[in-house]
Design a protein around this motif. Sequence first.
Motif, PDB file in Angstrom:
ATOM      1  N   GLU A 195      52.230  40.069  -4.122  1.00 50.68           N
ATOM      2  CA  GLU A 195      50.855  39.615  -3.891  1.00 50.68           C
ATOM      3  C   GLU A 195      49.845  40.453  -4.677  1.00 50.68           C
ATOM      4  O   GLU A 195      48.857  39.933  -5.194  1.00 50.68           O
ATOM      5  CB  GLU A 195      50.522  39.650  -2.391  1.00 50.68           C
ATOM      6  CG  GLU A 195      51.316  38.657  -1.553  1.00 50.68           C
ATOM      7  CD  GLU A 195      51.086  37.200  -1.973  1.00 50.68           C
ATOM      8  OE1 GLU A 195      50.060  36.880  -2.591  1.00 50.68           O
ATOM      9  OE2 GLU A 195      51.985  36.375  -1.700  1.00 50.68           O
ATOM     10  N   LEU A 196      50.109  41.748  -4.778  1.00 54.54           N
ATOM     11  CA  LEU A 196      49.200  42.606  -5.566  1.00 54.54           C
ATOM     12  C   LEU A 196      49.208  42.155  -7.020  1.00 54.54           C
ATOM     13  O   LEU A 196      48.159  42.009  -7.652  1.00 54.54           O
ATOM     14  CB  LEU A 196      49.624  44.073  -5.450  1.00 54.54           C
ATOM     15  CG  LEU A 196      49.326  44.742  -4.097  1.00 54.54           C
ATOM     16  CD1 LEU A 196      50.087  46.061  -3.961  1.00 54.54           C
ATOM     17  CD2 LEU A 196      47.829  44.969  -3.918  1.00 54.54           C
ATOM     18  N   ARG A 248      50.039  39.238  -8.234  1.00 56.88           N
ATOM     19  CA  ARG A 248      49.446  37.906  -8.407  1.00 56.88           C
ATOM     20  C   ARG A 248      47.927  37.960  -8.398  1.00 56.88           C
ATOM     21  O   ARG A 248      47.266  37.104  -8.957  1.00 56.88           O
ATOM     22  CB  ARG A 248      49.911  36.984  -7.281  1.00 56.88           C
ATOM     23  CG  ARG A 248      51.350  36.598  -7.395  1.00 56.88           C
ATOM     24  CD  ARG A 248      51.767  36.013  -6.083  1.00 56.88           C
ATOM     25  NE  ARG A 248      52.053  34.603  -6.183  1.00 56.88           N
ATOM     26  CZ  ARG A 248      52.229  33.815  -5.118  1.00 56.88           C
ATOM     27  NH1 ARG A 248      52.151  34.292  -3.928  1.00 56.88           N
ATOM     28  NH2 ARG A 248      52.497  32.554  -5.274  1.00 56.88           N
ATOM     29  N   ARG A 249      47.366  38.970  -7.749  1.00 59.20           N
ATOM     30  CA  ARG A 249      45.908  39.103  -7.724  1.00 59.20           C
ATOM     31  C   ARG A 249      45.402  40.024  -8.821  1.00 59.20           C
ATOM     32  O   ARG A 249      44.260  40.447  -8.812  1.00 59.20           O
ATOM     33  CB  ARG A 249      45.452  39.599  -6.352  1.00 59.20           C
ATOM     34  CG  ARG A 249      45.458  38.498  -5.344  1.00 59.20           C
ATOM     35  CD  ARG A 249      45.326  39.034  -3.952  1.00 59.20           C
ATOM     36  NE  ARG A 249      45.201  37.954  -3.003  1.00 59.20           N
ATOM     37  CZ  ARG A 249      46.203  37.169  -2.609  1.00 59.20           C
ATOM     38  NH1 ARG A 249      47.408  37.358  -3.097  1.00 59.20           N
ATOM     39  NH2 ARG A 249      46.001  36.203  -1.736  1.00 59.20           N
ATOM     40  N   GLY A 250      46.283  40.391  -9.706  1.00 59.68           N
ATOM     41  CA  GLY A 250      45.857  41.149 -10.890  1.00 59.68           C
ATOM     42  C   GLY A 250      45.775  42.649 -10.690  1.00 59.68           C
ATOM     43  O   GLY A 250      45.247  43.362 -11.541  1.00 59.68           O
ATOM     44  N   HIS A 251      46.277  43.153  -9.573  1.00 63.05           N
ATOM     45  CA  HIS A 251      46.256  44.610  -9.389  1.00 63.05           C
ATOM     46  C   HIS A 251      47.380  45.227 -10.213  1.00 63.05           C
ATOM     47  O   HIS A 251      48.500  44.718 -10.222  1.00 63.05           O
ATOM     48  CB  HIS A 251      46.470  44.981  -7.922  1.00 63.05           C
ATOM     49  CG  HIS A 251      45.355  44.532  -7.028  1.00 63.05           C
ATOM     50  ND1 HIS A 251      44.149  45.187  -6.950  1.00 63.05           N
ATOM     51  CD2 HIS A 251      45.250  43.474  -6.189  1.00 63.05           C
ATOM     52  CE1 HIS A 251      43.363  44.559  -6.085  1.00 63.05           C
ATOM     53  NE2 HIS A 251      44.004  43.512  -5.621  1.00 63.05           N
ATOM     54  N   ASP A 307      40.377  43.039  -1.514  1.00 62.42           N
ATOM     55  CA  ASP A 307      39.386  42.462  -2.426  1.00 62.42           C
ATOM     56  C   ASP A 307      37.967  42.643  -1.890  1.00 62.42           C
ATOM     57  O   ASP A 307      37.043  42.967  -2.629  1.00 62.42           O
ATOM     58  CB  ASP A 307      39.664  40.971  -2.657  1.00 62.42           C
ATOM     59  CG  ASP A 307      40.874  40.780  -3.564  1.00 62.42           C
ATOM     60  OD1 ASP A 307      41.331  41.779  -4.163  1.00 62.42           O
ATOM     61  OD2 ASP A 307      41.374  39.644  -3.658  1.00 62.42           O
ATOM     62  N   MET A 331      45.494  41.298   1.368  1.00 61.34           N
ATOM     63  CA  MET A 331      44.954  41.097   0.016  1.00 61.34           C
ATOM     64  C   MET A 331      43.467  40.742   0.071  1.00 61.34           C
ATOM     65  O   MET A 331      42.671  41.223  -0.725  1.00 61.34           O
ATOM     66  CB  MET A 331      45.736  39.999  -0.716  1.00 61.34           C
ATOM     67  CG  MET A 331      47.196  40.347  -0.916  1.00 61.34           C
ATOM     68  SD  MET A 331      47.424  41.918  -1.811  1.00 61.34           S
ATOM     69  CE  MET A 331      48.902  42.561  -1.019  1.00 61.34           C
ATOM     70  N   LYS A 332      43.124  39.897   1.043  1.00 62.60           N
ATOM     71  CA  LYS A 332      41.717  39.507   1.201  1.00 62.60           C
ATOM     72  C   LYS A 332      40.873  40.740   1.481  1.00 62.60           C
ATOM     73  O   LYS A 332      39.811  40.939   0.889  1.00 62.60           O
ATOM     74  CB  LYS A 332      41.645  38.543   2.395  1.00 62.60           C
ATOM     75  CG  LYS A 332      40.553  37.540   2.306  1.00 62.60           C
ATOM     76  CD  LYS A 332      40.547  36.518   3.436  1.00 62.60           C
ATOM     77  CE  LYS A 332      41.669  36.524   4.422  1.00 62.60           C
ATOM     78  NZ  LYS A 332      42.597  35.516   4.475  1.00 62.60           N
ATOM     79  N   ASN A 374      35.158  44.539  -3.807  1.00 68.20           N
ATOM     80  CA  ASN A 374      34.042  43.743  -4.319  1.00 68.20           C
ATOM     81  C   ASN A 374      32.703  44.081  -3.681  1.00 68.20           C
ATOM     82  O   ASN A 374      31.658  43.867  -4.285  1.00 68.20           O
ATOM     83  CB  ASN A 374      34.322  42.241  -4.149  1.00 68.20           C
ATOM     84  CG  ASN A 374      35.511  41.829  -4.999  1.00 68.20           C
ATOM     85  OD1 ASN A 374      35.838  42.496  -5.976  1.00 68.20           O
ATOM     86  ND2 ASN A 374      36.183  40.753  -4.610  1.00 68.20           N
TER      87      ASN A 374
END
Length: 486
Positions: A21-22, A24-27, A409, A405-406, A413
């Motif tokens: 998951e990390l 896939r979210r670009g981490h 972020d 993950m949410k 953010n």
Amino acid sequence: MEDVDVLVIGSGFGGLGAGVELKRRGHSSFVILEQADRVGGVWRENTYPGCACDVRVHLYSFSFFPNPDWSHSYARQPEILTYLERVARTFGLLPHLRFGHRVVETKWNETSARWDVSCENGARFSARFVIAGLGGLSRPALPDLPGLPTFKGPVFHSARWDHSVEVSKARVGVIGTGASAIQFVPHLVERSPKVSLFQRTPPWIMPRHDTPIGPGLRALMKAVPLVQLLFRWALYWLHELRVPAFVKATWLMKVARLAALKHLENQVADPSLRAKLTPDYTLGCKRVLVSDDFYPAVAKPNCEVVTTPIDTIVESGVRTRDGQVHPCDVLVFGTGFQVTDIVGQLSVIGRNGASLADVWSQGAKAWYGLAIHGFPNFFLLTGPNTGLGHSSMVFMIESQLAFVMKTIDIVLNTGARWWQVRDDAEASFHAAVQRRLQQTVWLSGCRSWYLDERGQNVTLWPGFTFTFRAGLSRFDKRLHHLEGVS
Ligand code: NAP
């Protein structure tokens, strides 16, 4: 000291899922620390003969990585381990994995708003977020039976199977009749001249109906992925249908009870053996097991089911309270895991120097088994009250990971220094879970590993898994605190 954004502990389904998951979210700034030398968690540790999942594998696997090649509906351990290794390779996790890194302490540093993480091998990390994928079944429970050190033969636990021990000429004593034992006992009975099975409590066992998945169906799943998706979907809802029996209408269990008794009757002809194997507690109170080969195995002449309690272990075997010594050359413990001691030896020190062990001294609790007030930016996968008696833990892990993950972020953010669940949100969540547990079959009066030493169920989720997922589906600002964000 190495700096990373996210530090993941463990590389079982939880840790690897977090890594995927990390990615896939670009981490890219993350490490996965693994104490062993390969991935897999329980599926690496448990190599006992017959080891297989007891939830159908098309559900007990990642939704984002379907495998059309499973050979059986209850996949065997080597296949699941290979699958997890493929996950690590396919999703590019290998560069992030650090093997031989056993985390001993993770400590919140208020000044830097980061976690200082120390490993047994001396490695140290500073991480903004920690995701702990420790798994509930990683530490074997070995009962402290009197006389055990005097036993002259090999002794091992099912999760540390000693494959060098040749059982074909040895009389084997097996202690425990749980989910693991019912899988390896048939193997032992087939090979060993004599198996003495020491049963404290008979388990409820339903038919497994394991089926090999033929090449035709596999080819179809490969060619038309929608078929596998629909199959998974159907399995998911079939499993959810079982929930009311566990949590509300325990009378539904009476129907299941009849099916289990019929299964026993069909497979064991001898009435006195059947009586020994018939549980006297409500079905579902302890984990319901599935097997087609356990009863036939224990009905064989070279297997003896011993129900007299163990008195002591002697040099040559096991002495029961009636004074009888049951000769054994090997002892195998199928006695389960230290489930309710969730973080075990890992020291987790949160805000103001509070240790998680102390915070949990009156019982483990966490918001959705994931977030603990006072432990900012710390996510515990499959923590308290996330276990299931009816379906796949991988669903629970994926539900938690979506929230993790949410939240990561949101912290990044919004420019927040850190996030934590609010105290009152955690407390009311815990109270609601415990309230719901009161009517469930798990508190109907049996002794089980679901309960801690206070008799509190800190293990299971008392409801549908979709309600668990729904509760984690959005970040409700009223329940969470973002430091430095108004
Ligand atoms: P378990 O279900 O906790 O069973 C332990 C067994 O050991 C029980 O029969 C217990 O008896 C007995 N026992 C414990 N201490 C004892 C003592 N001092 N003297 C005599 N007997 C003793 O352990 P497990 O079979 O290893 O399974 C643990 C969990 O692992 C399962 O419930 C399941 O969640 C998981 N598992 C999963 C799979 C899978 O396919 N997904 C496969 C295997 C295991 P009592 O019942 O009297 O306590």
